[in-house]
Design an enzyme around this catalytic site. Sequence first.
Site, PDB file in Angstrom:
ATOM      1  N   VAL A  95       0.829  -1.201   0.000  1.00 38.69           N
ATOM      2  CA  VAL A  95       0.000   0.000   0.000  1.00 38.69           C
ATOM      3  C   VAL A  95       0.876   1.269   0.000  1.00 38.69           C
ATOM      4  CG1 VAL A  95      -0.282   0.060   2.513  1.00 38.69           C
ATOM      5  CG2 VAL A  95      -2.166   0.815   1.087  1.00 38.69           C
ATOM      6  N   LYS A  96       2.158   1.082   0.232  1.00 40.88           N
ATOM      7  CA  LYS A  96       3.194   2.128   0.110  1.00 40.88           C
ATOM      8  C   LYS A  96       2.766   3.472   0.697  1.00 40.88           C
ATOM      9  CE  LYS A  96       5.468   0.044  -3.888  1.00 40.88           C
ATOM     10  NZ  LYS A  96       4.466  -0.958  -4.253  1.00 40.88           N
ATOM     11  N   ARG A  97       2.346   3.462   1.936  1.00 43.65           N
ATOM     12  CA  ARG A  97       1.948   4.700   2.598  1.00 43.65           C
ATOM     13  C   ARG A  97       3.169   5.423   3.160  1.00 43.65           C
ATOM     14  NH1 ARG A  97      -2.270   4.269  -0.223  1.00 43.65           N
ATOM     15  NH2 ARG A  97      -4.261   3.811   0.777  1.00 43.65           N
TER      16      ARG A  97
END
Length: 276
Positions: A95-97
Amino acid sequence: METFGKRLAEAMDKRGRLCVGIDPHAALLTRWGLTDDIAGLERFAHTVVEALADRVAVLKPQSAFFERFGSRGIGILESTIRQSREAGALVLLDVKRGDIGSTMAAYASAYLDPSSSLCADAITVSPYLGVGSLRPAFDAAAANGGGVFVLGLTSNPEGPSVQHAVAKDKRTVAQTVIDEISLLNAGAEPLGSFGLVIGATIGDTGHDLSRVNGPLLAPGLGAQGATPSDLRSVFGESLRTVLPSYSREVLAAGPGVAELRAAADRVAADCETALG
Ligand SMILES: O=c1ccn([C@@H]2O[C@H](COP(=O)(O)O)[C@@H](O)[C@H]2O)c(=O)[nH]1
């Protein structure tokens, strides 16, 4: 409570070292004979879970491909995470937050708090706002037996323009990230819970991974052109903790459950040979 690092080490021992991504590209839905809509998304994701969740160590749903269908897509992501975990796979939500700490705390609640319907075993995060800004995610992971994988040296060709930039202390941006994650994992046994994403496509960049003591997720195999034989030059002496990751290469074998399993078995065997 068992740490994510311990759970992952056990899963890799028992099931082998493989992460399969669940990336429902429109082109893959079409290839599987499915419609590019919510029904196609559900059939695709749940078929991958049926085929692989009882055998691979890690499944990695790519959130973007679920988000593109809005709230109903998120609903399918929730059921995909739940079913995968029930069948015994660890779920790494890609989700590469990454945001300022106070906002990061909300992301941590969404993805690493067991009371959330989107809670996964681990998530991917971006260190672009500074590794310290990710502290709420590290804390939530530590409190809940979860893991966090920080982008280090990514598999895409654009990555080096930022990641190889050299700071005043003569370290690259990526080496700074690697060193900060290494500190978080210091002393952890058998494996730390804080991982790095290091693309299998990048070749020998001279970065020092020897003190990470955490999982090294290696995307870029298959569709992006890297092969298991590339792993040695990328990871050198740190091969022990590498978790090879494939999405399209395996997913293209569907929609048959047996074919998906055969594709996963094939890439797992190739990686096992290469990793030694
Ligand atoms: O450096 C990175 C970080 C993440 N990814 C993600 O992994 C998969 C790769 O899919 P393939 O079909 O195996 O190419 C995808 O979800 C990416 O967003 C990456 O490729 N590289």
